[in-house]
Design a protein around this motif. Structure first.
Motif, short mmCIF file in Angstrom:
data_model
loop_
_atom_site.label_atom_id
_atom_site.label_comp_id
_atom_site.label_asym_id
_atom_site.label_seq_id
_atom_site.Cartn_x
_atom_site.Cartn_y
_atom_site.Cartn_z
N ALA A 1 -3.18 9.94 23.27
CA ALA A 1 -4.38 10.56 23.84
C ALA A 1 -5.27 11.15 22.75
N CYS A 2 -4.67 11.59 21.67
CA CYS A 2 -5.45 12.18 20.57
C CYS A 2 -6.07 11.11 19.68
N GLY A 3 -5.85 9.86 20.03
CA GLY A 3 -6.57 8.80 19.33
C GLY A 3 -5.74 7.95 18.39
N LEU A 4 -4.43 8.13 18.38
CA LEU A 4 -3.63 7.26 17.52
C LEU A 4 -3.75 5.82 18.05
N ASP A 5 -4.16 4.94 17.17
CA ASP A 5 -4.30 3.53 17.55
C ASP A 5 -3.06 2.78 17.06
N PRO A 6 -2.19 2.36 17.98
CA PRO A 6 -0.93 1.74 17.54
C PRO A 6 -1.13 0.41 16.81
N ALA A 7 -2.37 -0.09 16.83
CA ALA A 7 -2.64 -1.30 16.03
C ALA A 7 -2.85 -0.93 14.57
N LYS A 8 -3.24 0.35 14.33
CA LYS A 8 -3.57 0.76 12.95
C LYS A 8 -2.47 1.56 12.28
N ALA A 9 -1.54 2.10 13.08
CA ALA A 9 -0.44 2.88 12.51
C ALA A 9 0.85 2.45 13.20
N SER A 66 -3.93 2.85 3.27
CA SER A 66 -2.51 3.18 3.29
C SER A 66 -1.90 2.65 4.58
N GLU A 67 -0.58 2.68 4.62
CA GLU A 67 0.09 2.23 5.84
C GLU A 67 0.79 3.46 6.43
N SER A 68 0.50 3.76 7.69
CA SER A 68 1.04 4.99 8.29
C SER A 68 2.20 4.69 9.22
N PHE A 69 3.20 5.56 9.15
CA PHE A 69 4.37 5.47 10.03
C PHE A 69 4.56 6.81 10.73
N TYR A 70 4.35 6.83 12.04
CA TYR A 70 4.56 8.06 12.80
C TYR A 70 5.61 7.78 13.86
N PHE A 71 6.64 8.60 13.89
CA PHE A 71 7.71 8.28 14.84
C PHE A 71 8.26 9.51 15.55
N LEU A 72 8.88 9.24 16.70
CA LEU A 72 9.48 10.28 17.52
C LEU A 72 10.93 10.42 17.07
N ALA A 73 11.25 11.57 16.49
CA ALA A 73 12.59 11.75 15.92
C ALA A 73 13.53 12.27 17.01
N ASP A 74 13.97 11.37 17.87
CA ASP A 74 14.81 11.83 18.99
C ASP A 74 16.26 12.09 18.58
N TYR A 75 16.74 11.40 17.57
CA TYR A 75 18.09 11.74 17.07
C TYR A 75 18.08 13.12 16.41
N HIS A 76 16.94 13.52 15.85
CA HIS A 76 16.84 14.90 15.36
C HIS A 76 16.77 15.87 16.53
N GLY A 77 16.11 15.42 17.59
CA GLY A 77 15.96 16.27 18.78
C GLY A 77 17.29 16.75 19.32
N LYS A 109 0.86 -1.19 0.00
CA LYS A 109 0.00 0.00 0.00
C LYS A 109 0.89 1.23 0.00
N GLN A 110 0.28 2.38 -0.22
CA GLN A 110 1.01 3.63 -0.11
C GLN A 110 1.47 3.81 1.33
N HIS A 111 2.72 4.17 1.50
CA HIS A 111 3.23 4.40 2.85
C HIS A 111 3.23 5.90 3.14
N VAL A 112 2.65 6.27 4.25
CA VAL A 112 2.62 7.67 4.69
C VAL A 112 3.49 7.75 5.94
#
Ligand code: TRP
Length: 347
Positions: free
Chosen positions: A82-90, A48-59, A15-18
Motif C-alpha cells: 500500500a505504501c507503494g512498493l512495486d514488486p516488479a522493481k524490488a 541497485s537491486e533491493s531485497f525486502y522480506f518478511l522475517a517470519d522465522y525471526h518473528g 549491482k549493489q544489493h540492498v
C-alpha cells in the motif's frame, strides 16, 4: 579456486544489493513508516537491486502466538504494498518461502563460535534481566533461537550477497557479526560471501511517540499507521504537550508535535511552522494541522491498505511470485556453499 572465480565475477558484475528484513510480530506504526518503510521504498532505483522480506522465522523467536504471527505477516505485506512498493522493481518475499535460508543457517552455525554469540546484545540483555531478577540460572528463558538469532540474520543477508543493509542502530552489531561469520567461512573454505555494511539513517531514526519517548511497541506509545481517520485524529489529540497557553511563544525543540510535523512537511512548511511557534500557536490548533498533514499523506495509502487486507489471496500470490523469482539465486548460492564444505554428489 573455481568457486572463488565464480563469486568474484558474480560480485563485480552485479549491482549493489540492498537488503532488509521486517520481523512479523506487530502492526506497522508511524515510526516504522517514517524510519524504515518510506525511505526503503524511496530508495528503490535502477542503480541497485533491493531485497525486502518478511522475517517470519525471526518473528517466532519471541512471539509464540500463531495468530499474531500470521496476522502480522499479512499486515506488514499489505502495508509495504500500500505504501507503494512495486514488486516488479524490488524483490519482496517471505523468509520461510526460501528453504535455503535455514539450510545456510546451519552451515553458518558451524562457522560461528559460541563466544561470538555470548557477546550479542539481545542475549546479554536477557542475562542481565535474569541477574536483576535474582534468577539462579542466568540463561533462564533464553531459547537457542534467541541465542543464535544473529546467525539466522547472517544467512538472510549472505544468501543474496547484500552489500548494504538498512537497519536501526540496535542492529549494527548483527551486521558486524555477519561480517565475522562470512570472513571465517571465506577464509576456511572459499571466497563466496560478500561482506555487508550496515546503513543507519540517523535523521529518520527516532520518531517520537504519544508521550515524547521514542515511538515503540514496547512503550505502548505508538500511532498505528493505518487506523481509521477518526482514530488517527483522536490519537493525535492525545499527544503530550506542555501547559503553555495560546499566544505564548513556544519552543520547537522539545515539542513532539513539531517533531512529528517535521517528518511529514517540506522545508517551506517547516519554516512557516517555526514562525507560528514563535507567535504562540495554540496546541489545539497545532494538533489539527498535524492531523491534516499526516492524514493527507496517509489517506490514499490507507484506502489501498484496506483493499489489500481484504485480498489475502492476492498478497499470497505476490509473495509466492517474489520467492519464485529469487530462488534460482538462493539455490545456486547454497549449491556453491555445500560444494565448498564438501557436501555434494558422490559421482
Ligand atoms: N532483526 C531485524 C530487526 O529486528 C530484522 C531482520 C531479520 C533483518 N533479518 C534481517 C534486518 C536481515 C536486516 C537484514 O529489525
Amino acid at each position: 579456486m573455481l568457486i572463488s572465480i565464480f563469486s568474484l565475477t558474480y560480485n563485480c558484475m552485479s549491482k549493489q544489493h540492498v537488503l532488509t528484513g521486517i520481523t512479523t510480530t506487530g502492526t506497522p506504526h508511524l515510526g516504522n513508516y517514517v524510519g524504515a518503510i518510506r525511505p526503503a521504498i524511496q530508495s528503490i532505483s535502477n542503480d541497485s537491486e533491493s531485497f525486502y522480506f518478511l522475517a517470519d522465522y525471526h518473528g517466532i523467536i519471541k512471539c509464540h502466538d500463531p495468530e499474531r504471527i500470521h496476522r502480522s505477516t499479512l499486515e506488514i505485506a499489505a502495508t509495504w504494498l500500500a505504501c507503494g512498493l512495486d514488486p516488479a522493481k524490488a524483490h519482496f518475499y517471505r523468509q520461510s518461502d526460501i528453504p535455503e535460508i535455514p539450510e545456510l543457517t546451519w552451515i553458518l552455525n558451524c562457522m560461528c563460535t559460541k563466544g561470538l554469540m555470548n557477546r550479542s546484545h539481545a542475549y546479554k540483555a536477557a542475562v542481565t534481566d535474569n541477574e536483576e531478577k535474582g534468577q539462579a540460572d542466568l540463561d533462564h528463558g533464553v531459547s537457542m533461537g534467541l541465542f543464535s538469532y544473529p546467525i539466522l540474520m547472517a544467512a538472510d543477508i549472505l544468501m543474496f550477497n547484500a552489500h548494504k543493509v538498512p537497519v536501526g542502530k540496535d542492529q549494527i552489531q548483527h551486521i558486524e557479526m555477519t561480517r565475522d561469520i562470512a570472513q571465517r567461512f571465506n577464509h576456511t573454505f572459499a571466497e563466496i560471501f560478500t561482506l555487508p555494511e550496515a546503513v543507519v539513517n540517523e535523521d529518520t531514526e527516532l520518531l517520537q511517540g504519544l508521550d515524547g519517548r521514542k515511538m515503540s511497541k514496547s512503550y505502548n506509545n505508538t500511532i498505528p499507521l493505518f487506523i481509521p481517520e477518526k482514530k488517527l485524529r483522536k490519537l493525535i489529540m492525545k499527544i503530550k504537550t506542555n501547559s503553555q497557553e495560546p499566544g505564548e511563544p513556544k519552543q520547537t525543540e522539545d515539542s513532539t508535535l513539531f517533531h512529528l510535523y517535521q517528518a511529514f512537511a517540506n522545508a517551506e512548511e517547516i519554516t512557516a511552522m517555526e514562525k507560528h511557534y514563535a507567535e504562540g500557536i495554540a496546541w489545539g490548533e497545532m494538533k489539527q494541522i498535524l492531523f491534516a498533514k499526516i492524514n493527507q499523506e496517509i489517506a490514499p495509502m490507507r484506502e489501498e491498505y484496506d483493499r489489500l487486507m481484504s485480498r489475502p489471496d492476492y498478497i499470497e500470490a505476490v509473495l509466492q511470485a517474489g520467492a519464485d523469482r529469487i530462488r534460482p539465486m538462493s539455490k545456486a548460492l547454497l549449491k556453491t556453499v555445500r560444494q565448498a564444505v564438501g557436501i555434494y554428489r558422490l559421482g
